[in-house]
Design a protein around this motif. Sequence first.
Motif, mmCIF file in Angstrom:
data_model
loop_
_atom_site.group_PDB
_atom_site.id
_atom_site.type_symbol
_atom_site.label_atom_id
_atom_site.label_comp_id
_atom_site.label_asym_id
_atom_site.label_seq_id
_atom_site.Cartn_x
_atom_site.Cartn_y
_atom_site.Cartn_z
ATOM 1 N N GLU A 110 -2.739 2.634 -27.289
ATOM 2 C CA GLU A 110 -3.939 3.407 -27.577
ATOM 3 C C GLU A 110 -5.016 2.517 -28.191
ATOM 4 O O GLU A 110 -4.734 1.702 -29.068
ATOM 5 N N PRO A 111 -6.273 2.695 -27.763
ATOM 6 C CA PRO A 111 -7.360 1.964 -28.417
ATOM 7 C C PRO A 111 -7.509 2.410 -29.876
ATOM 8 O O PRO A 111 -7.185 3.554 -30.222
ATOM 9 N N VAL A 112 -8.008 1.518 -30.715
ATOM 10 C CA VAL A 112 -8.248 1.854 -32.117
ATOM 11 C C VAL A 112 -9.588 1.277 -32.550
ATOM 12 O O VAL A 112 -10.083 0.301 -31.972
ATOM 13 N N LEU A 113 -10.139 1.875 -33.586
ATOM 14 C CA LEU A 113 -11.333 1.332 -34.228
ATOM 15 C C LEU A 113 -11.345 1.793 -35.670
ATOM 16 O O LEU A 113 -11.084 2.964 -35.962
ATOM 17 N N ASN A 114 -11.652 0.859 -36.580
ATOM 18 C CA ASN A 114 -11.657 1.168 -38.009
ATOM 19 C C ASN A 114 -13.050 1.495 -38.531
ATOM 20 O O ASN A 114 -13.201 2.369 -39.377
#
Length: 898
Positions: free
Chosen positions: A885-889
């Motif tokens: 899964e893509p992630v971004l903080n």
Amino acid sequence: MKQILIMLLAVLHFAVGNNLYAQKNKPLPARTQLVNWYFQKDSLAQVPADLQGQDWKAVQVPHSWNTHDVMDDKPGYYRNKGWYKLDLGTVDQLKGKLVRLHFDGANQETNLYVNGKKVGDHVGGYTAFNFEIQDYLDFNGGRNEVIVCVNNRFNLDIPPLTADFTFFGGIYREVFLEVKDKIHFADKVYGSTGVYYRTPIVNEQEAKLEVFGQIGSSLGKKQALRLVSTLFDADNKKVTSVAKQLNISQLDSFQVVFPSLKAPRLWSPDQPYLYQLVTQLLDSKGQVLDEQKTAVGFRYFRFDAKEGFFLNGKSYKLIGASRHQDFKDLGNAVPYAIQVADVYKLKAMGGNFLRVAHYPQNPAIMEACDRLGILTSVEIPLVNAITESKAFETNSLHMQEEMIRQNYNHSSVIIWAHMNEILLRPLFNNDKPRQEVYFKAIYDLASKLDVLTRKLDPHRYTMLAHHGAVDMYERVGLTRIAMINGWNLYPGWYGGVIADFGKQLDDIHRKMPNIPMLVTEYGADADPRIHSFSPVRFDKSVEYAVLYNQGYMDDMLKRPFVAGGFAWNLADFNSETRAESMPHINNKGLLTWDRQPKNTFHLYEAYLVKTPYVKLGTALWKKRGGIAQGNDTFVKQPLEVYSNQAAITLYHNGQSLGTLPVKQHNAIFDVPFVAGANVFKAVALDSQGKEVIQQQDTVAFQLVNDSFDKAFAQDSLLHFSLGENRYVLDDNNELWLPLQVDEHRTWGVKGGEDFRLTVRGGANLGTDRNITNTFNDPVYQTQQVGLKDIFIPLPEGSYRVVLHFAELSGGKEKEVVPYDLENPQSASTKFQHRLFNVYVNHSLWLNDFDLSKIAGVQNAHTESVEIRTYKKQGLKLAFEKVEGEPVLNAISIYKLNK
């Protein structure tokens, strides 16, 4: 201004000591602080000769070698030998005198060498000690070199073994050269002055005063002496005096009893009246050989298991805080002025008690408590565990006696303590018969310490502090040893809910109705950078900490059998093994590590200060921001006002927002913040509606609306964090807003879910692990997982877009550290390998982006790109799954002047 005054007092404190020789008819000792030393680290050197030819660095003592390595991203810190060197020069004028070095504290094993010869050793990092060095000095015109080896290594025979604080190495307190006559007041073993006073009888009508101690002589024959002890009042007027003829040989004890003092001025937090006791040793010619000055406070007190604490016959609820001694960038090597300022802050907060935890601290602390009327408990550092060895027992008993003798004369001290949460992490969990042997050893050591304490000082109380496993402490028998049981309780933080605290108090009282109790610890992390308008447990927000402390204060104040409670902690402190939102820092302090007040501190002022008090909840949050609804020109957000008055009227940019009642010492207003400056004035009204007190402050606000036409009006950048609803004002004074989920709005993030690490019996907000390569851990500890796209309607212009990433899954299993009171197992997440593509405005930007390969795990990483947006185009980021899964903080947007 107050800080400057404290600094001047510190200078005067040492100046007086340095000029005793110049004062006619004043006795020796001369007392000179030794400041200018040289230092080097060498873990292999065994004796000073091994250091020949090596480089030495000039340092100022107090000094610690762990001021920076305790805050880096590398686990652990230097725990081994540090060497100090000092040139005393020629000392011919001191021939025939007793010459000694007095150390207020060095952590934790100390070896002293003078002119290459071993003088002696000291074990223990938190009590003072002396070395007599006259037999090692050259009095014939030669130079004299002092070398000190200090070692803060882990040693099974020396407490503390483990603890939720850092064991800073170094000579971290003051060192003095003291010169005495060969006949002098003496304590050759425990580092005290050798002169003590006690007040066996005190009431409003009379006070009994006794002075006792020891006198040493190195003359080798009996000497006729006269001992004179005189009591002066606070105006330096003589009150009474006693004298006694003595014949002293080597080491002898003395005691004198004063006639009853009629109608004494009593010492209390409200009126900390101090007499001065001057005790002199004179020879047959009347020459003063030695002199000790001691502040004397007359007070009487008692603890009652049902009704609490009484001082001078009056009921007092003991409220205050515990204190650790370290300070930002200084470690434990904290100057006198800063130490004293802590006590002034506690007094200004309205506190009347300081738990000196978990070890004896700088003498300046106790002196300030005497002057300001702060009652205290002092304890030795037996924390979490013991070693079943004779050496550990011997060292523990010696530490207890050092602590008592060195602090015996402080009227502020009412409790001696000697164990803290000793069953927190019991050994031998997999071998119950062996564990019972271990528990018996703990019980025996606690009993011996308590017996010793009552023998040395039958006029004060003894205490052990336990954590919330009440049944375990009862079964082992530790609740039946000391005169008071202290309880470190954390419902609503490490487990349960805030409302469980009162129930736990009642349960403990039912089980032990005849033993006085104190709440020796309670607290919730309050990272001063983190704020939330919907606070929850473990979000680390200041707002949750306010709710937590309100609940605890109310429950303690309404229960008479709770003699007092002490917030954990007065100030944030270093704990190198912690991760949390601010790695290596325990953020439960009411003050920050560098002693800036948080809103929790102001809450206590509202509860405790007796004069009218109003404070806006803008402490450490002078820059806010928010997202407007549609094209609104304002954003409504709550603003707290702390007060001890019944009601508050709040003015915003000159307009009244109305009057609200104060509940739990807090009035919460719904404020329409506007872009730019927001000026507030809070006013308390008396019963006639007249202003009695007011407080003003200004808050900057960055407003973001759907058209973004005001977003860059005050700042050329915008920060958004994902996976959370908290606001973060970072160390660079840059604000991170939670990026809204685009459900019913025209912009925001679509798809995915917040990252949650299941731990402590519930869903944790993101992760609490240390994120390396950044100080903005809160920003990287949360993230959106499985997101699809982000749309932000940026106006036409040039921008730099920065994406912030950190892989939060996988990595090494987090170590179970002693302070985690609820969760006995480690928390970890299964590693998630992920590949994904990122498109910016329909163009491929990051292709097969492999976050773990590029950045590793729990490591901050950024990717940036410059874009040009056109009318109504805005910024669109699309995340395309390849594997995982893509992630971004987080995302940052910088407006460029192009």
